[in-house]
Scaffold this active site. Structure first.
Site, PDB file in Angstrom:
ATOM      1  N   ARG A  55     -32.356   1.290  56.045  1.00  0.00           N
ATOM      2  CA  ARG A  55     -31.013   0.886  55.642  1.00  0.00           C
ATOM      3  C   ARG A  55     -30.795  -0.618  55.823  1.00  0.00           C
ATOM      4  NH1 ARG A  55     -27.432   2.209  59.195  1.00  0.00           N
ATOM      5  NH2 ARG A  55     -28.239   4.305  59.443  1.00  0.00           N
ATOM      6  N   TYR A 108     -10.319  -6.194  37.268  1.00  0.00           N
ATOM      7  CA  TYR A 108     -10.976  -4.954  36.823  1.00  0.00           C
ATOM      8  C   TYR A 108     -10.167  -3.759  37.361  1.00  0.00           C
ATOM      9  CZ  TYR A 108     -15.021  -1.748  36.433  1.00  0.00           C
ATOM     10  OH  TYR A 108     -15.863  -0.728  36.152  1.00  0.00           O
ATOM     11  N   ASP A 180     -14.722 -12.267  41.574  1.00  0.00           N
ATOM     12  CA  ASP A 180     -15.560 -11.375  40.773  1.00  0.00           C
ATOM     13  C   ASP A 180     -16.204 -12.255  39.708  1.00  0.00           C
ATOM     14  OD1 ASP A 180     -16.629  -9.611  38.886  1.00  0.00           O
ATOM     15  OD2 ASP A 180     -15.143  -8.055  39.319  1.00  0.00           O
ATOM     16  N   LYS A 205     -24.170  -5.136  35.061  1.00  0.00           N
ATOM     17  CA  LYS A 205     -23.961  -5.744  33.738  1.00  0.00           C
ATOM     18  C   LYS A 205     -25.156  -6.625  33.354  1.00  0.00           C
ATOM     19  CE  LYS A 205     -20.168  -3.444  33.892  1.00  0.00           C
ATOM     20  NZ  LYS A 205     -18.935  -3.932  34.471  1.00  0.00           N
TER      21      LYS A 205
HETATM   22  C1  LIG Z   1     -18.212  -3.311  35.528  1.00  0.00           C
HETATM   23  C2  LIG Z   1     -17.450  -4.255  36.357  1.00  0.00           C
HETATM   24  C3  LIG Z   1     -17.235  -4.023  37.713  1.00  0.00           C
HETATM   25  C4  LIG Z   1     -17.681  -2.757  38.397  1.00  0.00           C
HETATM   26  O1  LIG Z   1     -19.061  -2.595  38.433  1.00  0.00           O
HETATM   27  P1  LIG Z   1     -19.687  -1.133  38.552  1.00  0.00           P
HETATM   28  O2  LIG Z   1     -21.120  -1.421  38.832  1.00  0.00           O
HETATM   29  O3  LIG Z   1     -19.430  -0.451  37.250  1.00  0.00           O
HETATM   30  O4  LIG Z   1     -19.009  -0.443  39.685  1.00  0.00           O
HETATM   31  C5  LIG Z   1     -16.546  -4.962  38.437  1.00  0.00           C
HETATM   32  N1  LIG Z   1     -16.082  -6.083  37.873  1.00  0.00           N
HETATM   33  C6  LIG Z   1     -16.266  -6.345  36.580  1.00  0.00           C
HETATM   34  C7  LIG Z   1     -15.737  -7.614  36.020  1.00  0.00           C
HETATM   35  C8  LIG Z   1     -16.948  -5.444  35.777  1.00  0.00           C
HETATM   36  O5  LIG Z   1     -17.100  -5.704  34.478  1.00  0.00           O
END
Ligand SMILES: *Cc1c(COP(=O)(O)O)cnc(C)c1O
Length: 392
Positions: A55, A108, A180, A205
């Site tokens: 972990r 988000y 973010d 992404k």
């Molecule tokens: C997709 C996304 C997230 C969340 O990511 P996951 O891996 O789907 O939990 C957070 N912030 C933004 C801007 C996103 O596009």
């Protein structure tokens, strides 16, 4: 080192690769020690990328963590099983009951849900703020404000924030600045040069880039890294080495992918700007996007994700547009090699601090790596169906 070169080398030091090109997939729960001395050494160094227990990390996760730190900057990177886990755990590491956080209104959606449904339950208050607030954020900071959270560009509507202005005010009031940073992929915006303390990505992404792994990262400055790392460890956050291997494979082609996504998206945005059905285009690289000046000042590039707003239409016409598309698939994600589309007719329902001024539906595109002329043909036929649905 220029960014293209950094992406090729990131995380590939010989300690992790052991002589092959890619850091291998190292699967481990238990680490076994040959002597009391070895075990003591591992225990004393458990936070220093030494094998201790699965972990705490393996050479695969240490390599990926290093790679992200080399890309984004900062002192270290915590890894999570999704972008959402990265956001929720990073915030939780720095707040306690009675604290207050400032959250951008264009966050988000699950980030908002976390504030409203989990933080609220823990007695942590959230105030949403206008993404374009800039240094005006000062008027919202209270004595108990701990975190100012940004997402730039904003989800769905793409407002680019004045990160350095907000960070400067936030720091004056001893708040931690979290961003973010998913849209920039850590490549086109360098968060720590603009006052960010914790930079979060949904590596799901563009980092992974092939729509086949869920993964999150949070990278922090030297000041905040020990707390973030320890909190993520205590919360039991860890990830499969296979997923990390795929993420590192994604990193190697990130620069060329982003360049092609960017070129095709700009070509499509330009084509859309001549369509009579389009009210405005929300692409950070275009002057029509709120925060375009900040984009030009702070970013070194864009990608395949942007939105546009229609100047007419209804749900039936939007459905006719979307239902017959060949290449743009409907999906709540982006950042993979494939084109995606999302039609949204109720932007206001996702906002509380600001009011969306457009009447007609918004369409968000993720422009993939298909030939751009095929994509334009697909959208053109969509507009034909759209107009037919509007004609009595
Ligand atoms: C997709 C996304 C997230 C969340 O990511 P996951 O891996 O789907 O939990 C957070 N912030 C933004 C801007 C996103 O596009």
């Amino acid at each position: 080192m220029k960014k293209e070169t950094k992406l090729i080398n990131a995380g590939r030091k010989s300690q992790w690769t052991r002589g092959v090109v890619n850091p291998p997939v190292e699967r481990a729960s238990t680490v076994v020690f040959n002597s009391v001395k070895e075990m003591k050494h591992a225990t004393a160094n458990k936070t220093n990328q030494v094998l201790f227990y699965g972990r705490r990390g393996t050479s695969t996760s240490f390599a990926f963590s290093d790679a992200m730190t080399e890309l984004e900057g900062g002192a270290g990177c915590a890894i999570y099983p999704s972008g959402t886990a990265a956001i929720t755990n990073a915030i939780l590491a720095f707040v306690k009951t009675g604290d207050h956080i400032l959250m951008v209104d264009t966050a988000y959606e699950p980030t908002r849900d976390y504030c409203d449904k989990i933080l609220a339950k823990l007695g942590i208050e959230t105030t949403y703020y206008d993404p374009m607030i800039g240094k005006g954020i000062e008027s919202l900071i209270k004595a108990n404000t701990r975190v100012v959270f940004l997402e730039s560009p904003g989800s769905i509507t793409m407002e680019v924030q004045d990160v350095p202005a907000i960070a400067q005010v936030a720091h004056r009031h001893n708040c931690i600045v979290m961003l973010d940073n998913t849209w920039s992929a850590g490549v086109n915006f360098q968060p720590f040069d603009y006052g960010v303390d914790v930079s979060i990505q949904a590596a799901t992404k563009y980092i992974v880039g092939h729509s086949d792994v869920m993964l999150g990262t949070a990278t922090a400055t030297a000041e905040h890294w020990p707390k973030l790392r320890e909190s993520s460890y205590i919360m039991g956050q860890c990830t499969s080495p296979d997923d990390l291997y795929l993420a590192m494979r994604g990193i190697r082609t990130l620069s060329v992918r982003l360049q092609q996504h960017q070129a095709s998206a700009l070509k499509i945005a330009d084509w859309l700007s001549s369509r009579p059905e389009v009210e405005t285009i929300l692409h950070p690289a275009l002057p029509s996007c709120p925060g375009h000046e900040e984009f030009k000042r702070d970013f070194s590039g864009s990608n395949g994700l942007f939105s546009f707003v229609l100047n007419k239409g209804n749900q039936a016409a939007l459905t006719a547009f979307l239902d017959g598309l060949d290449h743009f698939k409907m999906g709540y994600s982006w950042g993979g090699f494939e084109s995606l589309i999302l039609g949204i007719s109720n932007v206001n329902s996702m906002r509380t601090a600001t009011t969306w001024k457009y009447e007609f539906p918004l369409i968000r595109l993720h422009v993939g790596l298909e030939n751009v002329d095929d994509l334009i043909d697909d959208l053109e036929q969509g507009f034909t169906r759209f107009n037919a649905a509007l004609t009595p």
